[in-house]
Scaffold this motif. Sequence first.
Motif, PDB file in Angstrom:
ATOM      1  N   LEU A  15      42.368  40.043  39.464  1.00  0.00           N
ATOM      2  CA  LEU A  15      41.407  39.478  40.410  1.00  0.00           C
ATOM      3  C   LEU A  15      40.592  40.566  41.129  1.00  0.00           C
ATOM      4  CD1 LEU A  15      43.494  36.580  42.003  1.00  0.00           C
ATOM      5  CD2 LEU A  15      41.776  36.457  40.182  1.00  0.00           C
ATOM      6  N   ILE A  16      40.526  41.717  40.504  1.00  0.00           N
ATOM      7  CA  ILE A  16      39.699  42.803  41.032  1.00  0.00           C
ATOM      8  C   ILE A  16      38.577  43.077  40.041  1.00  0.00           C
ATOM      9  CG2 ILE A  16      39.596  45.252  41.635  1.00  0.00           C
ATOM     10  CD1 ILE A  16      42.467  45.031  42.591  1.00  0.00           C
ATOM     11  N   LYS A  17      37.351  42.999  40.534  1.00  0.00           N
ATOM     12  CA  LYS A  17      36.180  43.255  39.689  1.00  0.00           C
ATOM     13  C   LYS A  17      35.547  44.582  40.106  1.00  0.00           C
ATOM     14  CE  LYS A  17      33.036  40.020  38.906  1.00  0.00           C
ATOM     15  NZ  LYS A  17      31.876  39.105  39.128  1.00  0.00           N
ATOM     16  N   PHE A  18      35.266  45.423  39.123  1.00  0.00           N
ATOM     17  CA  PHE A  18      34.547  46.668  39.364  1.00  0.00           C
ATOM     18  C   PHE A  18      33.111  46.512  38.872  1.00  0.00           C
ATOM     19  CE2 PHE A  18      38.747  49.086  39.038  1.00  0.00           C
ATOM     20  CZ  PHE A  18      38.842  49.222  40.402  1.00  0.00           C
ATOM     21  N   VAL A  19      32.174  46.970  39.709  1.00  0.00           N
ATOM     22  CA  VAL A  19      30.749  46.914  39.343  1.00  0.00           C
ATOM     23  C   VAL A  19      30.157  48.306  39.474  1.00  0.00           C
ATOM     24  CG1 VAL A  19      28.493  45.902  39.849  1.00  0.00           C
ATOM     25  CG2 VAL A  19      30.564  44.540  40.165  1.00  0.00           C
ATOM     26  N   TYR A  20      29.503  48.748  38.413  1.00  0.00           N
ATOM     27  CA  TYR A  20      28.854  50.060  38.417  1.00  0.00           C
ATOM     28  C   TYR A  20      27.431  49.906  37.895  1.00  0.00           C
ATOM     29  CZ  TYR A  20      27.406  54.618  36.618  1.00  0.00           C
ATOM     30  OH  TYR A  20      26.692  55.747  36.328  1.00  0.00           O
ATOM     31  N   ASN A  21      26.468  50.307  38.733  1.00  0.00           N
ATOM     32  CA  ASN A  21      25.066  50.267  38.322  1.00  0.00           C
ATOM     33  C   ASN A  21      24.688  48.880  37.796  1.00  0.00           C
ATOM     34  OD1 ASN A  21      22.509  51.361  37.999  1.00  0.00           O
ATOM     35  ND2 ASN A  21      22.927  52.091  35.919  1.00  0.00           N
ATOM     36  N   LYS A  22      25.120  47.830  38.543  1.00  0.00           N
ATOM     37  CA  LYS A  22      24.856  46.428  38.204  1.00  0.00           C
ATOM     38  C   LYS A  22      25.534  45.990  36.908  1.00  0.00           C
ATOM     39  CE  LYS A  22      20.370  46.340  40.577  1.00  0.00           C
ATOM     40  NZ  LYS A  22      18.933  46.016  40.504  1.00  0.00           N
ATOM     41  N   ARG A  23      26.537  46.743  36.483  1.00  0.00           N
ATOM     42  CA  ARG A  23      27.271  46.420  35.254  1.00  0.00           C
ATOM     43  C   ARG A  23      28.721  46.155  35.610  1.00  0.00           C
ATOM     44  NH1 ARG A  23      29.280  50.699  31.484  1.00  0.00           N
ATOM     45  NH2 ARG A  23      27.935  52.070  32.716  1.00  0.00           N
ATOM     46  N   VAL A  24      29.250  45.000  35.187  1.00  0.00           N
ATOM     47  CA  VAL A  24      30.644  44.662  35.450  1.00  0.00           C
ATOM     48  C   VAL A  24      31.531  45.431  34.480  1.00  0.00           C
ATOM     49  CG1 VAL A  24      32.357  42.825  35.484  1.00  0.00           C
ATOM     50  CG2 VAL A  24      30.055  42.367  36.311  1.00  0.00           C
ATOM     51  N   LEU A  25      32.516  46.157  35.036  1.00  0.00           N
ATOM     52  CA  LEU A  25      33.441  46.931  34.209  1.00  0.00           C
ATOM     53  C   LEU A  25      34.663  46.060  33.921  1.00  0.00           C
ATOM     54  CD1 LEU A  25      33.247  50.336  36.139  1.00  0.00           C
ATOM     55  CD2 LEU A  25      31.792  49.502  34.278  1.00  0.00           C
ATOM     56  N   THR A  26      34.643  45.372  32.812  1.00  0.00           N
ATOM     57  CA  THR A  26      35.717  44.434  32.481  1.00  0.00           C
ATOM     58  C   THR A  26      36.982  45.188  32.074  1.00  0.00           C
ATOM     59  OG1 THR A  26      35.048  44.313  30.156  1.00  0.00           O
ATOM     60  CG2 THR A  26      34.017  42.747  31.679  1.00  0.00           C
ATOM     61  N   PRO A  27      38.150  44.600  32.358  1.00  0.00           N
ATOM     62  CA  PRO A  27      39.412  45.263  31.984  1.00  0.00           C
ATOM     63  C   PRO A  27      39.495  45.531  30.487  1.00  0.00           C
ATOM     64  CG  PRO A  27      39.816  43.441  33.500  1.00  0.00           C
ATOM     65  CD  PRO A  27      38.376  43.343  33.086  1.00  0.00           C
ATOM     66  N   GLU A  28      39.027  44.568  29.682  1.00  0.00           N
ATOM     67  CA  GLU A  28      39.135  44.702  28.230  1.00  0.00           C
ATOM     68  C   GLU A  28      38.350  45.903  27.702  1.00  0.00           C
ATOM     69  OE1 GLU A  28      39.843  40.735  29.702  1.00  0.00           O
ATOM     70  OE2 GLU A  28      38.059  42.009  29.810  1.00  0.00           O
ATOM     71  N   GLN A  29      37.194  46.158  28.288  1.00  0.00           N
ATOM     72  CA  GLN A  29      36.314  47.208  27.785  1.00  0.00           C
ATOM     73  C   GLN A  29      36.546  48.563  28.424  1.00  0.00           C
ATOM     74  OE1 GLN A  29      32.570  44.930  28.486  1.00  0.00           O
ATOM     75  NE2 GLN A  29      32.079  45.516  26.399  1.00  0.00           N
ATOM     76  N   TYR A  30      36.977  48.582  29.706  1.00  0.00           N
ATOM     77  CA  TYR A  30      36.929  49.842  30.446  1.00  0.00           C
ATOM     78  C   TYR A  30      38.260  50.350  30.996  1.00  0.00           C
ATOM     79  CZ  TYR A  30      31.878  49.237  30.257  1.00  0.00           C
ATOM     80  OH  TYR A  30      30.589  49.097  29.823  1.00  0.00           O
ATOM     81  N   ASP A  31      39.303  49.522  31.032  1.00  0.00           N
ATOM     82  CA  ASP A  31      40.526  49.973  31.686  1.00  0.00           C
ATOM     83  C   ASP A  31      41.274  51.047  30.901  1.00  0.00           C
ATOM     84  OD1 ASP A  31      40.003  48.365  33.791  1.00  0.00           O
ATOM     85  OD2 ASP A  31      41.859  47.215  33.711  1.00  0.00           O
ATOM     86  N   ASN A  32      41.016  51.158  29.619  1.00  0.00           N
ATOM     87  CA  ASN A  32      41.748  52.125  28.802  1.00  0.00           C
ATOM     88  C   ASN A  32      40.867  53.247  28.273  1.00  0.00           C
ATOM     89  OD1 ASN A  32      44.319  50.738  28.936  1.00  0.00           O
ATOM     90  ND2 ASN A  32      43.409  49.190  27.581  1.00  0.00           N
ATOM     91  N   VAL A  33      39.744  53.484  28.948  1.00  0.00           N
ATOM     92  CA  VAL A  33      38.858  54.575  28.551  1.00  0.00           C
ATOM     93  C   VAL A  33      38.608  55.475  29.755  1.00  0.00           C
ATOM     94  CG1 VAL A  33      37.715  53.217  26.766  1.00  0.00           C
ATOM     95  CG2 VAL A  33      36.753  53.274  29.069  1.00  0.00           C
ATOM     96  N   SER A  34      38.211  56.719  29.486  1.00  0.00           N
ATOM     97  CA  SER A  34      37.909  57.651  30.572  1.00  0.00           C
ATOM     98  C   SER A  34      36.532  57.357  31.135  1.00  0.00           C
ATOM     99  CB  SER A  34      37.950  59.090  30.047  1.00  0.00           C
ATOM    100  OG  SER A  34      36.876  59.309  29.133  1.00  0.00           O
TER     101      SER A  34
END
Length: 218
Positions: A15-34
């Motif tokens: 239930l935590i959403k990260f937003v960077y430069n108007k882009r949502v950083l989804t867990p599936e795409q970004y949680d396991n990358v640097s």
Amino acid sequence: MRKALAQHIKHPMHLIKFVYNKRVLTPEQYDNVSMIEAKIRPDSEITAIKMSEDDLNKNDEDVPDYMYPRILLSNESAKFDLIFDLLKLGGRVGQAVWSLLSLLPTNEELTRHVKDLDIKDAKTGRPDWNQLLDASSVLRLYYVLDVVEAILGTSESASDKQRAHVVDWCKSFVTEGGFEHLYNTLMVLDLDEVFSDVLTQRCLARVLKTINFFWSAR
């Protein structure tokens, strides 16, 4: 980072959403990358949003970017102008307001005006430096000089077009009176106020740094 934040604030990680430069950083795409793999600069600002279970059923389009509280507070003119006016009070109030400003994204309208130098003096047709580099309060000037420094500190990865724009901006800053205005501002700064606390001393350092940049580039 999502897991660490969830543990710190005691909120479910999903239930935590990260937003960077108007882009949502989804867990599936970004949680396991640097951050490098995600193409996020180390000094970048990432907005964390606590959601409820109901929020998961909403599309990101249901809540426009500009409705996020921090962005709303930073870019709604009436609210931001009020915050800026409070800076003039200085002292503990000014420091508290500055702490708030440091948590907000840089005001987009002010940034655009400084980049485009599009606030003109009605009589001369030149940039109105009293508005663009407003020294009515030392902390207000400090905020604007942060924008100037961001322009001057264009990344090495910038395109040729972006670099050319910075060069043109610097030329305009000098020929249209910006350097002269900043120098004159330095000459009339209230040193008692400037040396009254750390923040205003940082502003003085920023003024000197900016003046030195243009003086050295002559």
